[in-house]
Design a protein around this motif. Structure first.
Motif, PDB file in Angstrom:
ATOM      1  N   THR A  47      -2.553 -50.295   3.499  1.00 53.95           N
ATOM      2  CA  THR A  47      -2.664 -51.336   2.295  1.00 53.95           C
ATOM      3  C   THR A  47      -3.098 -50.667   1.071  1.00 53.95           C
ATOM      4  O   THR A  47      -3.979 -49.796   0.900  1.00 53.95           O
ATOM      5  CB  THR A  47      -3.837 -52.278   2.764  1.00 53.95           C
ATOM      6  OG1 THR A  47      -3.227 -52.679   4.088  1.00 53.95           O
ATOM      7  CG2 THR A  47      -3.966 -53.443   1.579  1.00 53.95           C
ATOM      8  N   LEU A  48      -2.250 -51.341   0.088  1.00 48.74           N
ATOM      9  CA  LEU A  48      -2.466 -50.810  -1.321  1.00 48.74           C
ATOM     10  C   LEU A  48      -3.191 -52.020  -2.109  1.00 48.74           C
ATOM     11  O   LEU A  48      -2.767 -53.065  -1.981  1.00 48.74           O
ATOM     12  CB  LEU A  48      -1.409 -50.350  -1.970  1.00 48.74           C
ATOM     13  CG  LEU A  48      -1.614 -49.866  -3.416  1.00 48.74           C
ATOM     14  CD1 LEU A  48      -0.513 -48.668  -3.655  1.00 48.74           C
ATOM     15  CD2 LEU A  48      -1.348 -50.769  -4.436  1.00 48.74           C
ATOM     16  N   THR A  49      -4.476 -51.868  -2.786  1.00 47.33           N
ATOM     17  CA  THR A  49      -4.886 -52.859  -3.419  1.00 47.33           C
ATOM     18  C   THR A  49      -5.374 -52.448  -4.961  1.00 47.33           C
ATOM     19  O   THR A  49      -5.450 -51.506  -5.281  1.00 47.33           O
ATOM     20  CB  THR A  49      -6.536 -53.031  -2.605  1.00 47.33           C
ATOM     21  OG1 THR A  49      -6.340 -53.264  -1.331  1.00 47.33           O
ATOM     22  CG2 THR A  49      -7.154 -54.084  -3.394  1.00 47.33           C
ATOM     23  N   VAL A  50      -4.987 -53.854  -5.663  1.00 48.50           N
ATOM     24  CA  VAL A  50      -5.406 -53.741  -7.056  1.00 48.50           C
ATOM     25  C   VAL A  50      -6.168 -54.912  -7.405  1.00 48.50           C
ATOM     26  O   VAL A  50      -5.840 -55.861  -7.018  1.00 48.50           O
ATOM     27  CB  VAL A  50      -4.167 -53.636  -8.055  1.00 48.50           C
ATOM     28  CG1 VAL A  50      -4.640 -53.701  -9.587  1.00 48.50           C
ATOM     29  CG2 VAL A  50      -3.377 -52.667  -7.673  1.00 48.50           C
ATOM     30  N   ARG A  51      -7.141 -54.698  -7.807  1.00 51.87           N
ATOM     31  CA  ARG A  51      -8.261 -55.864  -8.674  1.00 51.87           C
ATOM     32  C   ARG A  51      -8.414 -55.840  -9.929  1.00 51.87           C
ATOM     33  O   ARG A  51      -8.355 -54.834 -10.542  1.00 51.87           O
ATOM     34  CB  ARG A  51      -9.678 -55.790  -7.814  1.00 51.87           C
ATOM     35  CG  ARG A  51      -9.792 -55.405  -6.367  1.00 51.87           C
ATOM     36  CD  ARG A  51     -11.133 -55.229  -5.949  1.00 51.87           C
ATOM     37  NE  ARG A  51     -11.214 -54.927  -4.721  1.00 51.87           N
ATOM     38  CZ  ARG A  51     -11.202 -55.853  -3.716  1.00 51.87           C
ATOM     39  NH1 ARG A  51     -10.997 -57.089  -3.868  1.00 51.87           N
ATOM     40  NH2 ARG A  51     -11.232 -55.475  -2.422  1.00 51.87           N
TER      41      ARG A  51
ATOM     42  N   ILE B 243      -4.439 -58.214  -5.480  1.00 49.75           N
ATOM     43  CA  ILE B 243      -3.253 -58.120  -4.723  1.00 49.75           C
ATOM     44  C   ILE B 243      -3.478 -56.999  -3.881  1.00 49.75           C
ATOM     45  O   ILE B 243      -3.777 -55.953  -4.120  1.00 49.75           O
ATOM     46  CB  ILE B 243      -2.037 -57.786  -5.851  1.00 49.75           C
ATOM     47  CG1 ILE B 243      -0.777 -58.140  -4.895  1.00 49.75           C
ATOM     48  CG2 ILE B 243      -2.105 -56.703  -6.527  1.00 49.75           C
ATOM     49  CD1 ILE B 243       0.451 -58.073  -5.849  1.00 49.75           C
ATOM     50  N   GLN B 244      -2.745 -57.282  -2.522  1.00 50.43           N
ATOM     51  CA  GLN B 244      -2.977 -56.160  -1.435  1.00 50.43           C
ATOM     52  C   GLN B 244      -1.356 -56.159  -0.983  1.00 50.43           C
ATOM     53  O   GLN B 244      -0.716 -57.114  -0.671  1.00 50.43           O
ATOM     54  CB  GLN B 244      -3.784 -56.980  -0.432  1.00 50.43           C
ATOM     55  CG  GLN B 244      -5.119 -56.457  -0.982  1.00 50.43           C
ATOM     56  CD  GLN B 244      -6.081 -56.970   0.348  1.00 50.43           C
ATOM     57  OE1 GLN B 244      -6.128 -57.768   1.096  1.00 50.43           O
ATOM     58  NE2 GLN B 244      -7.215 -55.989   0.606  1.00 50.43           N
ATOM     59  N   LEU B 245      -0.939 -55.044  -0.941  1.00 51.97           N
ATOM     60  CA  LEU B 245       0.602 -54.827  -0.442  1.00 51.97           C
ATOM     61  C   LEU B 245       0.378 -53.956   0.738  1.00 51.97           C
ATOM     62  O   LEU B 245      -0.026 -52.811   0.867  1.00 51.97           O
ATOM     63  CB  LEU B 245       1.237 -54.041  -1.639  1.00 51.97           C
ATOM     64  CG  LEU B 245       1.246 -54.867  -2.979  1.00 51.97           C
ATOM     65  CD1 LEU B 245       1.745 -54.061  -3.868  1.00 51.97           C
ATOM     66  CD2 LEU B 245       2.021 -55.970  -2.647  1.00 51.97           C
TER      67      LEU B 245
END
Length: 154
Positions: free
Chosen positions: A94-98, A54-56
């Protein structure tokens, strides 16, 4: 292209055009996208590597913070959090969670009316109006059917 480059190219293409709804596309990888008033949300799944992202993205960027949370508000509200988030080095917007599983994220998007991204003291809301159909298409994306069969029932 590498997966990150494909995702960023898709994000920039989507950001450049007006997007009023939650959209799904199966190419180049399974992608769910929404441009909200304050933040763009992109969820991807690459069946080839079994990873969800998810990228915000928001113009004002993200502050530093030890824990990132998403609060889903509505009939099946929930809060999920992680300390494994990262703010993109080349793009502080951009904030990313994998992760290898996104059942709670998809359930939150599908069954609620609003999501709020929380990092430190910052809270950024996004409407989930119209997200359910796009989430259903995302769940049915090649390689995803078995991963989410149980999640749909929960």
């Amino acid at each position: 292209m590498f997966p990150d480059m494909r995702m960023m190219a898709l994000a920039f293409a989507c950001l450049a055009s007006p997007v009023a709804a939650w959209d799904f596309t199966p190419v180049p990888i399974c992608t769910l996208f929404h441009q909200g008033a304050e933040m763009a949300v992109m969820v991807t799944h690459d069946p080839a590597i079994g990873e969800y992202t998810i990228q915000l993205s928001r113009d004002a960027g993200w502050p530093e913070g030890d824990v990132f949370s998403m609060r889903f508000e509505g009939p099946r509200g929930l809060i999920i959090s992680t300390d494994r988030h990262r703010i993109e080095a080349g793009d502080p917007r951009t904030l990313t969670v994998r992760d290898r599983g996104f059942g709670n994220v998809l359930n939150g998007l599908h069954f609620n009316t609003r999501a709020v991204a929380v990092l430190g003291d910052l809270e950024v809301p996004v409407s989930l109006y119209g997200a359910a159909a796009a989430v259903e298409a995302f769940r049915a994306c090649p390689g995803d059917q078995l991963a989410f069969a149980a999640d749909i029932q929960s």
